[in-house]
Design a protein around this motif. Structure first.
Motif, PDB file in Angstrom:
ATOM      1  N   UNK A  52       0.862  -1.186   0.000  1.00 30.67           N
ATOM      2  CA  UNK A  52       0.000   0.000   0.000  1.00 30.67           C
ATOM      3  C   UNK A  52       0.898   1.235   0.000  1.00 30.67           C
ATOM      4  N   UNK A  53       0.774   2.066  -1.014  1.00 32.23           N
ATOM      5  CA  UNK A  53       1.578   3.281  -1.118  1.00 32.23           C
ATOM      6  C   UNK A  53       0.938   4.367  -0.262  1.00 32.23           C
ATOM      7  N   UNK A  54       1.546   4.650   0.874  1.00 34.60           N
ATOM      8  CA  UNK A  54       0.985   5.630   1.810  1.00 34.60           C
ATOM      9  C   UNK A  54       1.040   7.054   1.260  1.00 34.60           C
ATOM     10  N   UNK A  55       1.762   7.263   0.183  1.00 37.01           N
ATOM     11  CA  UNK A  55       1.810   8.594  -0.431  1.00 37.01           C
ATOM     12  C   UNK A  55       0.514   8.911  -1.175  1.00 37.01           C
ATOM     13  N   UNK A  56      -0.257   7.862  -1.443  1.00 36.06           N
ATOM     14  CA  UNK A  56      -1.523   8.030  -2.156  1.00 36.06           C
ATOM     15  C   UNK A  56      -2.684   7.840  -1.196  1.00 36.06           C
ATOM     16  N   UNK A  57      -3.471   8.888  -1.036  1.00 34.32           N
ATOM     17  CA  UNK A  57      -4.639   8.808  -0.155  1.00 34.32           C
ATOM     18  C   UNK A  57      -5.660   7.831  -0.739  1.00 34.32           C
ATOM     19  N   UNK A  58      -6.508   7.247   0.097  1.00 30.32           N
ATOM     20  CA  UNK A  58      -7.528   6.322  -0.410  1.00 30.32           C
ATOM     21  C   UNK A  58      -8.455   7.014  -1.402  1.00 30.32           C
ATOM     22  N   UNK A  59      -9.086   6.263  -2.279  1.00 30.93           N
ATOM     23  CA  UNK A  59     -10.040   6.860  -3.224  1.00 30.93           C
ATOM     24  C   UNK A  59     -11.138   7.610  -2.478  1.00 30.93           C
ATOM     25  N   UNK A  89      -2.288   9.670  -8.537  1.00 31.20           N
ATOM     26  CA  UNK A  89      -1.952   8.280  -8.832  1.00 31.20           C
ATOM     27  C   UNK A  89      -1.055   8.199 -10.061  1.00 31.20           C
ATOM     28  N   UNK A  90      -1.375   8.969 -11.081  1.00 32.07           N
ATOM     29  CA  UNK A  90      -0.566   8.989 -12.302  1.00 32.07           C
ATOM     30  C   UNK A  90       0.821   9.544 -12.028  1.00 32.07           C
ATOM     31  N   UNK A  91       0.905  10.559 -11.167  1.00 31.78           N
ATOM     32  CA  UNK A  91       2.196  11.146 -10.815  1.00 31.78           C
ATOM     33  C   UNK A  91       3.089  10.118 -10.122  1.00 31.78           C
ATOM     34  N   UNK A  92       2.504   9.359  -9.217  1.00 30.84           N
ATOM     35  CA  UNK A  92       3.275   8.365  -8.474  1.00 30.84           C
ATOM     36  C   UNK A  92       3.721   7.206  -9.363  1.00 30.84           C
ATOM     37  N   UNK A  93       2.896   6.875 -10.356  1.00 27.03           N
ATOM     38  CA  UNK A  93       3.247   5.786 -11.257  1.00 27.03           C
ATOM     39  C   UNK A  93       4.460   6.161 -12.114  1.00 27.03           C
ATOM     40  N   UNK A  94       4.623   7.448 -12.378  1.00 28.22           N
ATOM     41  CA  UNK A  94       5.767   7.918 -13.166  1.00 28.22           C
ATOM     42  C   UNK A  94       6.985   8.208 -12.293  1.00 28.22           C
ATOM     43  N   UNK A  95       6.761   8.276 -10.990  1.00 24.65           N
ATOM     44  CA  UNK A  95       7.842   8.587 -10.059  1.00 24.65           C
ATOM     45  C   UNK A  95       8.860   7.442 -10.034  1.00 24.65           C
ATOM     46  N   UNK A  96      10.116   7.767 -10.235  1.00 29.03           N
ATOM     47  CA  UNK A  96      11.167   6.744 -10.267  1.00 29.03           C
ATOM     48  C   UNK A  96      11.853   6.560  -8.911  1.00 29.03           C
ATOM     49  N   UNK A  97      11.344   7.232  -7.891  1.00 29.56           N
ATOM     50  CA  UNK A  97      11.916   7.088  -6.551  1.00 29.56           C
ATOM     51  C   UNK A  97      11.795   5.645  -6.081  1.00 29.56           C
TER      52      UNK A  97
END
Length: 230
Positions: A52-59, A89-97
């Motif tokens: 679960x990516x905690x950087x992304x709030x629930x829907x 969500x799209x931003x995090x999917x592109x994040x290479x961290x």
């Protein structure tokens, strides 16, 4: 002559005993290596399922009940919230961290509940439990665990043992803590259950039973049954 024959017989007996012992040890090693190979094979799907990516709030939740009193002034722009959620969500999917996942160093022990649940879950197949002793834990080798490129694995022992593990002064993002137990197989070694879970904060996480089986030559996860949550 009698002494030589006696010694030869005794020596033959010793050699046979050692040979049988080596075969027995090799079988135990083979059983353990088989289990490790299954755990390593299933790990990518397991991590993907529990992560679960905690950087992304629930829907965003559904809008309030329309029967609520008009006196309660609630402004609800669901479309805007969904758009913001999808954007993040799209931003995090592109994040290479690299997202660091802490792996508990050794396997958990399997419990009796898991064994009973395995039989019940696959009751249509009328399975019987493998009687191999799996009480002893083994050290997990991180280099054997395949995972998505976005993850980086570290041992749990590299972090504080207490809740201080969730401190925020790392030079990387600690996304969570996970681990897994020994695997209880059925006698045919086509079905199995293991215990796993995911911790994402002091009061964030869950654990459960992971039911696996071999399908078309590959090990898959049939279901994860949550048994504890915080």
């Amino acid at each position: 002559m009698y002494i030589n024959e006696h010694m030869a017989t005794k020596l033959t007996f010793v050699i046979i005993s050692i040979f049988l012992l080596l075969i027995s040890c090799d079988k135990k090693q083979t059983d353990l290596e088989f289990e490790k190979s299954v755990a390593n094979e299933i790990f990518p799907a397991l991590l993907d399922s529990v992560f679960h990516d905690t950087r992304l709030a629930p829907p965003p939740p559904p809008p309030p009940n329309s029967e609520w009193s008009d006196s309660i002034a609630i402004k609800w722009d669901e479309s805007k919230m969904i758009a913001e959620y999808e954007k993040r969500k799209a931003e995090l999917e592109k994040d290479t961290t690299k997202l660091v996942i802490a792996i508990v160093d050794s396997t958990y022990q399997i419990n009796e509940r898991a064994k009973k649940e395995l039989i019940d879950f696959y009751k249509d197949f009328e399975i019987e439990l493998d009687t191999l002793n799996i009480k002893k834990s083994y050290k997990i080798n991180l280099t054997d665990l395949k995972h998505a490129d976005k993850f980086k694995l570290k041992y749990r022992s590299e972090f504080p043992a207490t809740s201080k593990v969730w401190k925020n002064d790392y030079d990387f993002h600690l996304s969570g803590i996970t681990g897994f137990s020994r695997i209880q197989f059925d006698q045919t070694k086509r079905f199995g259950v293991m215990i796993s879970g995911f911790g994402c904060g002091r009061l964030c996480g869950f654990s459960g039973l992971v039911f696996i089986r071999k399908f078309n030559g590959k090990w898959i996860i049939d279901k994860i049954k949550v048994t504890a949550i915080s």
